[in-house]
Design a protein around this motif. Structure first.
Motif, PDB file in Angstrom:
ATOM      1  N   ASN A 181      35.176  49.660  47.085  1.00 15.28           N
ATOM      2  CA  ASN A 181      34.160  48.509  47.491  1.00 15.28           C
ATOM      3  C   ASN A 181      32.978  48.675  46.759  1.00 15.28           C
TER       4      ASN A 181
ATOM      5  N   ASP B 150      40.270  39.550  40.210  1.00 18.79           N
ATOM      6  CA  ASP B 150      39.610  38.665  41.096  1.00 18.79           C
ATOM      7  C   ASP B 150      40.214  37.060  40.581  1.00 18.79           C
TER       8      ASP B 150
ATOM      9  N   TYR C 258      40.995  48.867  40.177  1.00 24.26           N
ATOM     10  CA  TYR C 258      40.395  49.505  38.869  1.00 24.26           C
ATOM     11  C   TYR C 258      41.609  49.865  38.043  1.00 24.26           C
TER      12      TYR C 258
ATOM     13  N   HIS D 193      36.964  44.295  47.855  1.00 18.43           N
ATOM     14  CA  HIS D 193      37.483  45.719  46.870  1.00 18.43           C
ATOM     15  C   HIS D 193      37.690  45.093  45.477  1.00 18.43           C
ATOM     16  N   ALA D 194      37.639  45.696  44.542  1.00 24.03           N
ATOM     17  CA  ALA D 194      37.804  45.503  43.252  1.00 24.03           C
ATOM     18  C   ALA D 194      38.984  46.483  42.684  1.00 24.03           C
TER      19      ALA D 194
ATOM     20  N   ARG E 162      42.149  45.696  36.383  1.00 20.60           N
ATOM     21  CA  ARG E 162      40.637  45.833  36.441  1.00 20.60           C
ATOM     22  C   ARG E 162      40.036  44.334  36.150  1.00 20.60           C
TER      23      ARG E 162
ATOM     24  N   THR F  22      41.400  51.241  44.289  1.00 20.97           N
ATOM     25  CA  THR F  22      40.530  50.025  44.536  1.00 20.97           C
ATOM     26  C   THR F  22      39.276  50.824  45.186  1.00 20.97           C
TER      27      THR F  22
ATOM     28  N   ARG G 220      31.798  47.797  43.836  1.00 20.75           N
ATOM     29  CA  ARG G 220      31.728  46.954  42.645  1.00 20.75           C
ATOM     30  C   ARG G 220      30.430  47.124  42.074  1.00 20.75           C
ATOM     31  N   THR G 221      29.385  47.300  42.486  1.00 17.23           N
ATOM     32  CA  THR G 221      28.049  47.407  41.965  1.00 17.23           C
ATOM     33  C   THR G 221      27.505  48.760  41.839  1.00 17.23           C
TER      34      THR G 221
END
Length: 97
Positions: free
Chosen positions: A12, A52, A72, A69-70, A48, A10, A14-15
């Motif tokens: 944080n 969400d 992956y 967090h995303a 991934r 994971t 994301r961008t």
């Protein structure tokens, strides 16, 4: 007795431009380390795209993944039940013009 394990990768970030790349490199290092110890591994990348979704996020939250967090991917680790045997590949490749 050994048990299989799964590591959720994971971030944080994301961008950030290189979030996926950084996580992929971390996973590759885990695969190489596992292999050097005689442990099998596999990359599970579907997380991934669905991390969400509410039902998936609920499970990830239960495991302690922060909301920002995303996920992956997953590194699945374990020992093979038996020694892999090479497959007979004679006659399986065909060249087409």
């Amino acid at each position: 007795m050994y048990r299989p394990a799964a590591i959720v990768i994971t971030s944080n970030a994301r961008t950030t431009k290189y979030g996926v790349d950084d996580n992929a490199c971390a996973m590759e290092n885990m695969f190489l380390a596992a292999h050097s110890l005689g442990i099998g591994s596999v990359w599970i990348n579907q997380l991934r795209d669905c991390c969400d979704e509410p039902n998936v996020r609920g499970i990830l939250t239960e495991y302690g993944l922060p909301e920002d967090h995303a996920a992956y991917g997953i590194v699945a680790l374990g020992y093979a039940d038996e020694e892999p045997k090479p497959k007979d590949r004679i006659g399986k490749i065909k060249f087409v013009d």
